[in-house]
Design a protein around this motif. Structure first.
Motif, short mmCIF file in Angstrom:
data_model
loop_
_atom_site.label_atom_id
_atom_site.label_comp_id
_atom_site.label_asym_id
_atom_site.label_seq_id
_atom_site.Cartn_x
_atom_site.Cartn_y
_atom_site.Cartn_z
N GLU B 16 0.84 -1.19 0.00
CA GLU B 16 0.00 0.00 0.00
C GLU B 16 0.87 1.24 0.00
N GLU B 17 0.46 2.21 -0.79
CA GLU B 17 1.21 3.46 -0.86
C GLU B 17 1.14 4.19 0.47
N HIS B 19 1.64 7.72 2.62
CA HIS B 19 1.65 9.18 2.44
C HIS B 19 2.32 9.84 3.64
N ALA B 36 -3.45 5.85 2.96
CA ALA B 36 -4.54 6.83 2.85
C ALA B 36 -5.74 6.42 3.70
N VAL B 82 -4.98 11.63 6.37
CA VAL B 82 -4.47 12.44 5.25
C VAL B 82 -5.32 13.69 5.01
#
Lengths: 296, 189
Positions: B16-17, B19, B36, B82
């Motif tokens: 998973e990205e 942030h 996120a 976020v």
């Protein structure tokens, strides 16, 4: 209960948001206040692949009152609309409905346009928009359209917003003439979803006789239902009008579905009681408050 | 099981990205790297170690996770971390003064026995602290209405309502202490 993974978009302008929505199409969902969307995600009832977060688009955080009515931008929180004195003076039904939307803490974050886009048949603002004959402005990359309340709601939790489109504002027109409004509802617990709710508008002529009586309903139909009940009370004064007859007329047109919270019969009963109450109070407001408004 | 049914909607299997985020919490700039989907409530507790914010229902009903965002109470379980960037977050840890003096609402809860197990208390404290900023002299009915969005399973609410009214008194007394010229009689009313 944690939301499923999604790709996060944080546009800094409306143009960027529309680009993002255009690019992701069917898989995209707009995140504004999130007070309905995030519970749905937390409970994994939906799993959009992309969320376009519009919370940075402060250009959409406005409540604008003009002679004709009130325009609410997509990032105006319920609490902002509720507290706006000009909006209340022009369209009192906004505050009358908003004070029944969940709890103050939810209204601090949730947006009025978002609740329309969510199109929950138990959402107060859907009934407000329907009764006032308001509209929603939808924008997509390179195009925009305005959709009237009667066409905006397609079904339970379903609006006519298409993939790539975004609701940027809603317009709540001021009701003409000597008109009073009221919003009442019955819920199992304070702040809970209403088992039935009624928004009413009654218009009087200069002799204070009823010329128009209408009501909009929530939680008893798949989309907000607006009924014209004028024939039952036309020409009567607020004191002599048979509001119970208007309520009985309304019940003939209502076919509520039963669920775990209330039987169909009970909802119909609530609709009758609340219709009478809302119409009576709306007529009273039309009598007393309008003098002040016309004298301005 | 080999038909064309779409794969499960979760993408948990892939990376998973993350942030990088900067949050201003209780006046302190904090940074974290979060997916996120990290709820603000979980970010406060897991990433920032601020476990005073309690998580109850995770769908906005119980109010235990309520924090203040720019002075307005909001459900931290119904916000993504976020999205909370660039806003001033106040959690229960940030209510007391830098010298350790408890907030008027905290003192009122202690005096009035406004808590038993304490699980719901952080949410109540934030809701009431923000409420008194807007309405410094609430009636009992207004006090009751102010806490209607928060659930408590122990107290039966009576002492919480008393604590709201007592906090209002303590708060006004505090202000008298701070700007001495005001007549005490006037404020006690």
């Amino acid at each position: 209960m944690k939301p499923p993974a999604f790709k996060y978009h944080a546009p800094a302008s409306l143009a960027e948001a529309l680009d993002a929505l255009d690019a992701v199409g069917h898989d995209g969902k707009v995140l504004a206040g999130g007070q309905s969307l995030i519970p749905i995600l937390n409970m994994r009832l939906a799993a959009p692949a992309h969320l376009v977060d519009i919370n940075r688009l402060s250009e959409l955080a406005y409540v604008r009152t003009e002679p004709g009515g009130v325009t609410v931008g997509a990032l105006a929180r319920h609490a902002d609309v509720e507290r706006d004195a000009d909006a209340y003076a022009a369209v009192p039904l906004l505050r009358q409905g908003l004070r029944l939307v969940a709890h103050p803490v939810i209204r601090n974050r949730g947006t009025t346009v978002g609740s329309l886009a969510h199109a929950d048949p138990s959402g107060e603002m859907t009934a407000v928009l329907a009764l006032l004959g308001g509209s929603v402005d939808l924008v997509r990359k390179g195009a925009s359209r305005t959709v009237g309340a009667e066409d905006f709601f397609a079904g339970p939790l379903e609006s006519c917003i298409e993939p790539g489109e975004m609701a940027v504002s809603a317009y709540f027109p001021r009701l003409a003439g000597r008109t009073g409004t009221e919003f009442v509802e019955a819920a199992r617990r304070h702040g809970d979803y209403a088992m039935c709710g009624v928004a009413a508008a009654v218009t009087l002529d200069d002799d204070l006789r009823v010329t128009r009586a209408r009501a909009a309903y929530l939680s008893v139909s798949p989309v907000p239902l607006v009924l014209d009940l004028t024939e039952a009370v036309h020409g009567a004064t607020p004191a002599t009008a048979r509001w119970a007859d208007a309520a009985a007329l309304a019940v003939l047109s209502i076919e509520p579905e039963p669920d775990i919270h209330a039987t169909a019969e009970y909802r119909a009963h609530l609709a009758r009681v609340l219709t009478e109450r809302a119409l009576r109070a709306a007529a009273q407001r039309a009598t007393s408050t309008d003098v002040e408004r016309t004298s301005r | 099981m080999t038909d064309t049914a779409p794969p499960p909607t979760t993408t948990g299997a892939q990376e998973e990205e993350l942030h990088p985020i900067r949050l201003r919490v209780n006046g302190v700039l904090r940074t974290a790297e979060v997916p996120a989907r990290r709820l603000l409530s979980d970010c406060l507790r897991h990433d920032l170690g601020l476990t005073g914010t309690h998580v109850g229902c995770e769908h906005g009903v119980c109010g235990a996770c309520t924090v203040q965002v720019d002075g307005r109470p909001m459900r931290s379980c119904l916000m993504f971390a976020v999205s909370a960037q660039d806003h001033e977050i106040t959690t229960v840890e940030g209510l007391e003064r830098p010298d350790g003096t408890l907030h008027a609402v905290q003192r009122a809860f202690r005096e009035c026995h406004g808590l038993q197990c304490g699980f719901c208390t952080p949410g109540f404290l934030n809701v009431i602290a923000a409420f008194l900023e807007e309405n410094p002299k609430p009636s009992e009915e207004e006090a009751r209405d102010a806490v209607a969005g928060n659930l408590c399973r122990c107290t039966g609410y009576q002492n919480i309502v008393k604590a709201v009214l007592r906090a209002a008194e303590l708060r006004l007394e505090e202000q008298v202490d701070e700007d001495a010229p005001v007549e005490v009689d006037e404020v006690a009313r």
